[in-house]
Design a protein around this motif. Structure first.
Motif, mmCIF file in Angstrom:
data_model
loop_
_atom_site.group_PDB
_atom_site.id
_atom_site.type_symbol
_atom_site.label_atom_id
_atom_site.label_comp_id
_atom_site.label_asym_id
_atom_site.label_seq_id
_atom_site.Cartn_x
_atom_site.Cartn_y
_atom_site.Cartn_z
ATOM 1 N N UNK A 85 0.853 -1.185 0.000
ATOM 2 C CA UNK A 85 0.000 0.000 0.000
ATOM 3 C C UNK A 85 0.890 1.237 0.000
ATOM 4 N N UNK A 86 0.605 2.184 -0.896
ATOM 5 C CA UNK A 86 1.410 3.396 -0.986
ATOM 6 C C UNK A 86 0.501 4.612 -0.833
ATOM 7 N N UNK A 87 0.897 5.519 0.045
ATOM 8 C CA UNK A 87 0.109 6.713 0.350
ATOM 9 C C UNK A 87 0.930 7.938 -0.014
ATOM 10 N N UNK A 88 0.299 8.904 -0.680
ATOM 11 C CA UNK A 88 0.998 10.132 -1.060
ATOM 12 C C UNK A 88 0.132 11.345 -0.757
ATOM 13 N N UNK A 89 0.473 12.122 0.272
ATOM 14 C CA UNK A 89 -0.214 13.399 0.492
ATOM 15 C C UNK A 89 0.063 14.335 -0.683
ATOM 16 N N UNK A 90 -0.997 14.874 -1.273
ATOM 17 C CA UNK A 90 -0.866 15.720 -2.457
ATOM 18 C C UNK A 90 -0.762 17.181 -2.056
ATOM 19 N N UNK A 91 0.276 17.860 -2.507
ATOM 20 C CA UNK A 91 0.440 19.268 -2.188
ATOM 21 C C UNK A 91 -0.438 20.151 -3.055
ATOM 22 N N UNK A 92 -0.883 19.617 -4.193
ATOM 23 C CA UNK A 92 -1.692 20.434 -5.107
ATOM 24 C C UNK A 92 -3.114 20.603 -4.607
ATOM 25 N N UNK A 93 -3.723 19.517 -4.134
ATOM 26 C CA UNK A 93 -5.127 19.563 -3.712
ATOM 27 C C UNK A 93 -5.291 19.461 -2.203
ATOM 28 N N UNK A 94 -4.193 19.219 -1.468
ATOM 29 C CA UNK A 94 -4.229 19.016 -0.016
ATOM 30 C C UNK A 94 -5.048 17.782 0.346
ATOM 31 N N UNK A 95 -5.231 16.871 -0.601
ATOM 32 C CA UNK A 95 -5.882 15.610 -0.331
ATOM 33 C C UNK A 95 -4.843 14.503 -0.311
ATOM 34 N N UNK A 96 -5.290 13.260 -0.173
ATOM 35 C CA UNK A 96 -4.370 12.139 -0.037
ATOM 36 C C UNK A 96 -4.701 11.094 -1.099
ATOM 37 N N UNK A 97 -3.665 10.595 -1.767
ATOM 38 C CA UNK A 97 -3.828 9.540 -2.766
ATOM 39 C C UNK A 97 -3.366 8.218 -2.160
ATOM 40 N N UNK A 98 -4.106 7.147 -2.471
ATOM 41 C CA UNK A 98 -3.767 5.818 -1.976
ATOM 42 C C UNK A 98 -3.832 4.830 -3.135
ATOM 43 N N UNK A 99 -2.907 3.886 -3.162
ATOM 44 C CA UNK A 99 -2.905 2.886 -4.215
ATOM 45 C C UNK A 99 -2.011 1.721 -3.850
ATOM 46 N N UNK A 100 -1.921 0.775 -4.774
ATOM 47 C CA UNK A 100 -1.098 -0.405 -4.587
ATOM 48 C C UNK A 100 0.060 -0.375 -5.586
ATOM 49 N N UNK A 101 1.243 -0.750 -5.113
ATOM 50 C CA UNK A 101 2.400 -0.808 -5.994
ATOM 51 C C UNK A 101 2.181 -1.924 -7.009
ATOM 52 N N UNK A 102 2.231 -1.590 -8.292
ATOM 53 C CA UNK A 102 1.976 -2.569 -9.355
ATOM 54 C C UNK A 102 3.253 -3.076 -10.007
ATOM 55 N N UNK A 103 4.353 -2.344 -9.849
ATOM 56 C CA UNK A 103 5.634 -2.787 -10.390
ATOM 57 C C UNK A 103 6.731 -2.132 -9.573
ATOM 58 N N UNK A 104 7.786 -2.896 -9.309
ATOM 59 C CA UNK A 104 8.844 -2.406 -8.443
ATOM 60 C C UNK A 104 9.717 -1.355 -9.090
ATOM 61 N N UNK A 105 10.784 -1.028 -8.403
ATOM 62 C CA UNK A 105 11.677 0.049 -8.817
ATOM 63 C C UNK A 105 12.236 -0.168 -10.214
ATOM 64 N N UNK A 106 12.240 0.895 -10.996
ATOM 65 C CA UNK A 106 12.828 0.897 -12.329
ATOM 66 C C UNK A 106 13.619 2.177 -12.522
ATOM 67 N N UNK A 107 14.787 2.037 -13.153
ATOM 68 C CA UNK A 107 15.583 3.225 -13.491
ATOM 69 C C UNK A 107 15.446 3.488 -14.984
ATOM 70 N N UNK A 108 14.941 4.669 -15.317
ATOM 71 C CA UNK A 108 14.740 5.047 -16.717
ATOM 72 C C UNK A 108 15.759 6.124 -17.074
ATOM 73 N N UNK A 109 16.952 5.678 -17.386
ATOM 74 C CA UNK A 109 18.066 6.585 -17.606
ATOM 75 C C UNK A 109 17.929 7.475 -18.818
ATOM 76 N N UNK A 110 17.057 7.098 -19.764
ATOM 77 C CA UNK A 110 16.915 7.899 -20.976
ATOM 78 C C UNK A 110 15.783 8.917 -20.890
ATOM 79 N N UNK A 111 15.091 9.003 -19.746
ATOM 80 C CA UNK A 111 14.010 9.969 -19.612
ATOM 81 C C UNK A 111 14.603 11.372 -19.499
ATOM 82 N N UNK A 112 14.190 12.308 -20.354
ATOM 83 C CA UNK A 112 14.769 13.662 -20.293
ATOM 84 C C UNK A 112 14.450 14.405 -19.005
ATOM 85 N N UNK A 113 13.366 14.014 -18.336
ATOM 86 C CA UNK A 113 13.000 14.644 -17.072
ATOM 87 C C UNK A 113 13.745 13.936 -15.943
#
Length: 307
Positions: free
Chosen positions: A33-61
């Motif tokens: 279970x992963x919880x993320x307090x949102x700074x944009x809306x001051x609400x809270x998002x909750x979800x389930x991790x669907x895939x583990x850690x990945x490094x995307x070295x070619x992402x420009x961001x």
């Protein structure tokens, strides 16, 4: 590598970075279970991790190279649905941590499934099958969020909770009316009971007849749906109001937000955090009886330069 990247950082800061990087890289697992307090809306998002850690070295961001995929099952949980002790943990200054105190995991699972925090007192003990993710792994210095609390957020959460207690129902309209009065409006507040979609009629000038003329609808409990937004639009047209204010303490449903997209220049929405900010902005000009019910004191503290 962390020490090389931050050669002047203290040991405590380095250990904090290392612990959180390790949590992202190796401790977060599929199904967690992963919880993320949102700074944009001051609400809270909750979800389930669907895939583990990945490094995307070619992402420009650069902010999107280290990722964990999450199936977000709820993104609009109001902070007011979470009891104060759990909010204090979630308001930590740490970026990644696994809460462990006060049956946090079980309560967060309940928030995901029902939207209601049962509170620690209601739980006799951990239920069978509820595994605390903080028990995994060997690094535990990121699992004491209370030791690195975001004091400012904790204070705002306490003020929010007090307003919810002291100004429930029609009392919230009274508080909003006082704030608008402090902002220079002449306000006419409807009495308790059916209000025809108008809780507060406000305007500028000594009689409240000068522009802008403002109609306010105040809802203190539960998320607001599209019908309330449509009703506000209707009464604004009927009464010739130029602006509308919808106070939705617990936020808006997605259909309601969709209806409001084309009304950004006419209608403003105040959620709980917006009401708190308005109260803080006008506190010194609010009536004495309101300040007595909501006693606040301004303090100064040193700011962490790393924040």
């Amino acid at each position: 590598m962390v020490a090389a990247a931050f050669p002047t950082a203290s040991d405590g800061r380095l250990n904090n970075f290392i612990g959180q990087l390790w949590a992202l890289r190796s401790r977060i697992q599929v199904g967690d279970l992963l919880i993320m307090p949102l700074k944009t809306t001051r609400q809270i998002a909750l979800g389930r991790v669907s895939d583990g850690y990945t490094y995307r070295g070619d992402d420009p961001d650069l902010d999107k190279r280290h990722v964990v995929k999450v199936d977000w099952q709820r993104t609009d949980l109001p902070r007011t649905a979470v009891k104060q002790d759990l909010l204090f943990s979630l308001g930590s200054a740490l970026t990644i941590f696994a809460p462990s105190k006060n049956n946090a995991v079980i309560r967060l699972q309940q928030l995901l499934s029902t939207g209601v925090d049962p509170g620690n007192a209601a739980l006799i003990g951990p239920s069978a099958g509820a595994t605390n993710v903080a028990e995994r792994g060997k690094i535990t210095d990121v699992d004491e969020p209370e030791l690195a609390a975001d004091i400012e957020q904790a204070a705002l959460d306490q003020i929010t909770a007090r307003i919810a207690e002291e100004f429930a129902g029609h009392g919230l309209a009274t508080l909003v009316s006082a704030v608008l009065t402090a902002e220079g409006f002449y306000c006419d507040q409807a009495p308790p009971g059916p209000d025809g979609g108008i809780d507060i009629t406000a305007g500028r000038g000594p009689l409240g007849l000068d522009s802008p003329r403002l109609l306010t609808q105040v809802k203190s409990g539960g998320q607001i749906g599209a019908p309330v937004v449509t009703q506000l639009h209707g009464v604004m047209t009927t009464h010739g109001a130029e602006q509308g204010l919808l106070v939705a303490w617990d936020g808006l449903t997605k259909p309601a937000r969709d209806v409001l997209k084309n009304q950004a220049l006419r209608v403003r929405v105040w959620q709980a955090a917006d009401v708190v900010n308005a109260v803080l902005r006008t506190y010194d000009r609010l009536p004495e009886d309101i300040r007595a019910r909501l006693p606040l004191r301004r303090v100064w503290m040193l700011s962490d330069g790393d924040s």
